[in-house]
Design a protein around this motif. Sequence first.
Motif, PDB file in Angstrom:
ATOM      1  N   LYS A 182       0.463   5.366   0.697  1.00 24.45           N
ATOM      2  CA  LYS A 182      -0.400   6.505   1.017  1.00 24.45           C
ATOM      3  C   LYS A 182       0.459   7.748   1.187  1.00 24.45           C
ATOM      4  O   LYS A 182       1.637   7.669   1.528  1.00 24.45           O
ATOM      5  N   GLU A 183      -0.145   8.880   0.925  1.00 21.20           N
ATOM      6  CA  GLU A 183       0.545  10.148   1.072  1.00 21.20           C
ATOM      7  C   GLU A 183      -0.119  10.922   2.191  1.00 21.20           C
ATOM      8  O   GLU A 183      -1.336  11.114   2.204  1.00 21.20           O
ATOM      9  N   THR A 184       0.681  11.337   3.150  1.00 20.54           N
ATOM     10  CA  THR A 184       0.214  12.180   4.238  1.00 20.54           C
ATOM     11  C   THR A 184       0.774  13.583   3.993  1.00 20.54           C
ATOM     12  O   THR A 184       1.619  13.758   3.108  1.00 20.54           O
ATOM     13  N   ASP A 227       0.856  -1.187   0.000  1.00 22.60           N
ATOM     14  CA  ASP A 227       0.000   0.000   0.000  1.00 22.60           C
ATOM     15  C   ASP A 227       0.892   1.236   0.000  1.00 22.60           C
ATOM     16  O   ASP A 227       1.948   1.235   0.622  1.00 22.60           O
ATOM     17  N   HIS A 261       5.409  10.150   2.291  1.00 27.52           N
ATOM     18  CA  HIS A 261       4.844   9.037   1.530  1.00 27.52           C
ATOM     19  C   HIS A 261       5.129   7.794   2.370  1.00 27.52           C
ATOM     20  O   HIS A 261       6.267   7.567   2.780  1.00 27.52           O
TER      21      HIS A 261
END
Length: 158
Positions: A56-58, A54, A62
């Motif tokens: 995801k970008e916060t 997975d 990344h």
Amino acid sequence: MSLIPSFFGNRRTNVFDPVSLDIWDPFDGFLTSALSNVPASARETSQFANARIDWKETPEAHVFKADLPGLKKEEVKVEVEEGKILQISGERSKEQEEKNDKWHRIERSSGRFLRRFRLPDNAKVDQVKASMENGVLTVTVPKEEEKKPEVKAIDISG
């Protein structure tokens, strides 16, 4: 007398037995025949190449999370290539076979895996961190802060 018609491969299976594991699989042998022209080294890689990852970008980073059950951190490699390519690779070895062992089913995959991700321009590749806990690899790539355009007030004469 077989209870399954001959076009199902002449298997001798009782279709009325709810715990029978010898069920006709329409895709049985499909992968083997599809990979018959592929070299053995490529087949080994492809067996475990579907490592689930997975991304995801916060606002700060990344974050990549990979499910790698049964692997130790020493068996996994995390690298940054060519400045912006994150590469996660490793290998799960095959189970040791003993002479007296009788295998009934082999479903867990083994072999090499390799996954690559092109990182965006805002990635700080010199500050990548990786950790592994309970078979989950977490790779954190910090992001550069967005530079907000500097606004300069201009006096209006007149």
